[in-house]
Design an enzyme around this catalytic site. Structure first.
Site, PDB file in Angstrom:
ATOM      1  N   LYS A 178       0.848  -1.204   0.000  1.00 34.12           N
ATOM      2  CA  LYS A 178       0.000   0.000   0.000  1.00 34.12           C
ATOM      3  C   LYS A 178       0.879   1.247   0.000  1.00 34.12           C
ATOM      4  O   LYS A 178       1.899   1.315   0.683  1.00 34.12           O
ATOM      5  CB  LYS A 178      -0.936  -0.023   1.209  1.00 34.12           C
ATOM      6  CG  LYS A 178      -1.925  -1.199   1.095  1.00 34.12           C
ATOM      7  CD  LYS A 178      -3.124  -1.067   1.981  1.00 34.12           C
ATOM      8  CE  LYS A 178      -3.952  -2.334   1.958  1.00 34.12           C
ATOM      9  NZ  LYS A 178      -5.261  -2.223   1.355  1.00 34.12           N
ATOM     10  N   GLU A 212     -12.937  -2.979   9.161  1.00 38.74           N
ATOM     11  CA  GLU A 212     -13.676  -3.232   7.925  1.00 38.74           C
ATOM     12  C   GLU A 212     -15.167  -3.090   8.200  1.00 38.74           C
ATOM     13  O   GLU A 212     -15.635  -3.442   9.281  1.00 38.74           O
ATOM     14  CB  GLU A 212     -13.400  -4.648   7.418  1.00 38.74           C
ATOM     15  CG  GLU A 212     -11.946  -4.883   7.073  1.00 38.74           C
ATOM     16  CD  GLU A 212     -11.715  -6.287   6.520  1.00 38.74           C
ATOM     17  OE1 GLU A 212     -11.857  -6.453   5.307  1.00 38.74           O
ATOM     18  OE2 GLU A 212     -11.408  -7.199   7.293  1.00 38.74           O
ATOM     19  N   ASP A 231      -5.993 -14.088  10.597  1.00 40.11           N
ATOM     20  CA  ASP A 231      -6.306 -13.491   9.299  1.00 40.11           C
ATOM     21  C   ASP A 231      -5.648 -12.118   9.135  1.00 40.11           C
ATOM     22  O   ASP A 231      -5.258 -11.742   8.037  1.00 40.11           O
ATOM     23  CB  ASP A 231      -7.835 -13.371   9.161  1.00 40.11           C
ATOM     24  CG  ASP A 231      -8.282 -13.003   7.748  1.00 40.11           C
ATOM     25  OD1 ASP A 231      -7.692 -13.531   6.796  1.00 40.11           O
ATOM     26  OD2 ASP A 231      -9.219 -12.196   7.612  1.00 40.11           O
ATOM     27  N   HIS A 236      -0.756  -8.731   8.551  1.00 35.44           N
ATOM     28  CA  HIS A 236      -0.849  -7.308   8.205  1.00 35.44           C
ATOM     29  C   HIS A 236      -0.493  -6.379   9.376  1.00 35.44           C
ATOM     30  O   HIS A 236       0.315  -5.464   9.234  1.00 35.44           O
ATOM     31  CB  HIS A 236      -2.255  -6.955   7.725  1.00 35.44           C
ATOM     32  CG  HIS A 236      -2.755  -7.821   6.605  1.00 35.44           C
ATOM     33  ND1 HIS A 236      -1.946  -8.270   5.588  1.00 35.44           N
ATOM     34  CD2 HIS A 236      -3.982  -8.336   6.335  1.00 35.44           C
ATOM     35  CE1 HIS A 236      -2.659  -9.007   4.739  1.00 35.44           C
ATOM     36  NE2 HIS A 236      -3.889  -9.063   5.177  1.00 35.44           N
ATOM     37  N   LYS A 336     -14.117  -7.025  11.769  1.00 36.21           N
ATOM     38  CA  LYS A 336     -15.095  -6.992  10.682  1.00 36.21           C
ATOM     39  C   LYS A 336     -16.370  -6.356  11.223  1.00 36.21           C
ATOM     40  O   LYS A 336     -16.603  -6.335  12.430  1.00 36.21           O
ATOM     41  CB  LYS A 336     -15.393  -8.418  10.206  1.00 36.21           C
ATOM     42  CG  LYS A 336     -14.138  -9.115   9.667  1.00 36.21           C
ATOM     43  CD  LYS A 336     -14.391  -9.765   8.325  1.00 36.21           C
ATOM     44  CE  LYS A 336     -13.163 -10.459   7.793  1.00 36.21           C
ATOM     45  NZ  LYS A 336     -12.522  -9.750   6.675  1.00 36.21           N
TER      46      LYS A 336
HETATM   47  C1  BG6 Z   1      -7.103 -10.174   3.743  1.00 39.94           C
HETATM   48  C2  BG6 Z   1      -8.011 -10.870   4.715  1.00 39.94           C
HETATM   49  O1  BG6 Z   1      -5.779 -10.574   3.934  1.00 39.94           O
HETATM   50  O2  BG6 Z   1      -7.199  -8.771   3.931  1.00 39.94           O
HETATM   51  C3  BG6 Z   1      -9.448 -10.396   4.553  1.00 39.94           C
HETATM   52  O3  BG6 Z   1      -7.954 -12.278   4.509  1.00 39.94           O
HETATM   53  C4  BG6 Z   1      -9.502  -8.889   4.629  1.00 39.94           C
HETATM   54  O4  BG6 Z   1     -10.282 -10.972   5.548  1.00 39.94           O
HETATM   55  C5  BG6 Z   1      -8.490  -8.241   3.698  1.00 39.94           C
HETATM   56  O5  BG6 Z   1     -10.811  -8.487   4.274  1.00 39.94           O
HETATM   57  C6  BG6 Z   1      -8.425  -6.747   3.895  1.00 39.94           C
HETATM   58  O6  BG6 Z   1      -7.627  -6.158   2.904  1.00 39.94           O
HETATM   59  P1  BG6 Z   1      -7.916  -4.685   2.378  1.00 39.94           P
HETATM   60  O7  BG6 Z   1      -6.769  -4.391   1.476  1.00 39.94           O
HETATM   61  O8  BG6 Z   1      -9.237  -4.728   1.693  1.00 39.94           O
HETATM   62  O9  BG6 Z   1      -7.948  -3.823   3.599  1.00 39.94           O
END
Ligand code: BG6
Length: 487
Positions: A178, A212, A231, A236, A336
């Site tokens: 990003k 999210e 996840d 991340h 989420k």
């Molecule tokens: C993914 C996860 O790695 O990242 C998902 O498995 C998540 O659950 C996604 O929704 C989020 O990525 P971004 O770039 O949409 O924030």
């Protein structure tokens, strides 16, 4: 500059990731003139599809997923790069045809992107090696999840290492692609302004949020065996923490950067069982609203067994035991079905040592904060207190704003586009090395195990569309602070 010549082999060619992210990203790179003319894309799948059938389905989905202008002429020329080959990744007998299609031009980069379930990785690597497709010009991209714990992750990595050298392996974490994440490195290491302040003497706490609005959607089956910790946090969030906390690397070579990130992961304070309850919060959404519409709770989603204890929200107080960061909490949070889609890193600086201003804001906490937004828009804001105009000495919070889109009116590449270009160019800096993965799992595992054992304290429920369970705010208020958006 365009990439070197390449063959991009997409395992899982008809799957969600290829359709939603990889082909749209490659199209963008193509339309921007970044792909070498000798660049081919070979999608593999089990179905017996003709090239035309495959392209028809790609076009249908790409029109949905390509966010920018869809240029028909550019699309046509992009399609001329694409071919489809019926290959069952688990069948060694299907690989000679693949090898033949690719040929043996050693001057061409061959990228094998494994957009499949990880239980196929070992077999695919073995089958590739059997037909000579593990020679030095072949690179393998591994998608997460790379295992569900340290042992299973080691198993996958051991299997893959039987056929490929570490420098041929690109473990992808799309958050590192990003724009703002790379800008954070630029801000830290290209400017003299922040680095002297980037330490415990001046920073009070760091907050990293990836929230999210979406729920688990159609991924219930996968998600229920995974949960937010595996996840999002193990990969991340920890990668973002590393970029914030690492020492300046000597240069931007892959290992220089990855060595520094590894040191951070190794310095993370391990969780003892009794710390887990005090320093982590796990939550699960219940029915609520999203975007003004009522939505069901996690347990009512498709594919989720009643009584599931899988977490859809995590907040963690992490600590880094080294000279730079001793005593500075790093609060990590993801979930989420939260109020907004947001990804941001907040650096809260310490308060002034002595207040000379009176009034409500005179003694304000965190007058200075640096907020790096990754999503939904990319921006950097530096907050500070200034005097209100006029005949008063009243203070007002204000900020310097750098909106990248306004500041640089150029096309911005999506994370996958940047990372795919890096793979073709052989740049490993933004991919995880095996030892990073090991340390990340090692840190996350005690939390996972403690949660799994505490069946009598299930995840805390939070209403869909909120900022998570109340315990998440309480986690910070124990340190006298609150999450950025609650200030
Ligand atoms: C993914 C996860 O790695 O990242 C998902 O498995 C998540 O659950 C996604 O929704 C989020 O990525 P971004 O770039 O949409 O924030």
């Amino acid at each position: 500059t365009p990439t070197p010549a390449f063959d991009m082999v997409l395992f899982g060619g008809a799957g969600d990731l290829v359709m939603r992210k990889l082909l749209p990203s490659l199209y963008q790179a193509h339309a921007a003139g970044l792909l070498n003319e000798q660049g081919r894309i070979l999608a593999l799948g089990r179905k017996d599809l003709s090239r035309d059938d495959y392209l028809a389905s790609v076009e249908k989905q790409s029109r949905i997923h390509i966010k920018s202008h869809f240029d028909d002429a550019a699309w046509q020329s992009f399609c001329s790069r694409i071919d489809y080959l019926r290959v069952d990744a688990s069948q060694a007998a299907d690989f000679p045809a693949l090898a033949e299609k690719i040929g043996d031009d050693a001057g061409k980069v061959v990228v094998c992107y494994l957009a499949t379930a990880p239980n196929l990785f070992a077999g695919i690597c073995e089958n590739l090696a059997a037909v000579g497709l593990n020679r030095p010009n072949v690179r393998v991209v591994l998608e997460k999840p790379l295992g569900t714990d340290l042992a299973s992750s080691n198993e996958i990595n051991d299997d893959v290492a039987r056929f490929f050298q570490e420098e041929q392996l690109y473990r992808i974490d799309h958050y590192l692609g990003k724009e703002s994440v790379q800008n954070l490195m630029a801000i830290r290491f290209a400017n003299a302004l922040f680095e002297p302040l980037w330490r415990r003497e001046w920073i009070h706490d760091v907050q990293i949020t990836i929230s999210e609005e979406l729920g688990v959607g159609s991924r219930g089956d996968f998600y229920d065996g995974t949960g937010a910790l595996r996840d999002m946090v193990q990969n991340h969030l920890l990668q973002l923490l590393c970029i914030v906390a690492m020492e300046p690397p000597a240069n931007l070579e892959a290992d220089a950067v990855r060595d520094e990130k590894l040191k951070v992961l190794k310095a993370l304070r391990p969780f003892a069982e009794q710390d887990v309850a005090a320093k982590t919060v796990r939550g699960q959404y219940k029915a609520g609203a999203s975007g003004g519409q009522p939505v069901v709770g996690y347990q009512q989603e498709n594919g989720i067994p009643a009584g599931s204890q899988t977490e859809t929200f995590v907040a963690i107080k992490a600590e880094i035991d080294n000279w730079r960061w001793a005593g500075v909490p790093f609060f990590l949070r993801t979930g989420k079905r939260m109020q907004e889609r947001l990804a941001e890193i907040v650096i809260n600086f310490r308060d002034v040592p002595h207040q000379v201003f009176s009034g409500p804001l005179g003694g304000s906490h965190h007058a200075n904060r640096l907020v790096i937004r990754l999503q939904p828009e990319e921006s950097i804001r530096l907050y500070f207190l200034a005097k209100e105009p006029g005949d008063t000495m009243r203070l007002q919070p204000t900020y310097l704003d750098l909106d990248f889109y306004k500041a640089f009116k150029v096309r911005r590449a999506d994370a996958y586009e940047r990372l795919l270009l890096d793979v073709i160019r052989g740049k490993l800096a933004l991919f995880m090395r095996r030892d990073e993965l090991i340390e990340a799992w090692r840190w996350v595992e005690p939390i996972m195990d403690t949660w799994a054992a505490s069946t009598n304290s299930p995840p805390k429920q939070y209403t869909a569309g909120s900022w998570g369970p109340a315990a998440s705010s309480a986690l910070l208020s124990r340190d006298g602070i609150s999450w950025h958006e609650e200030c």
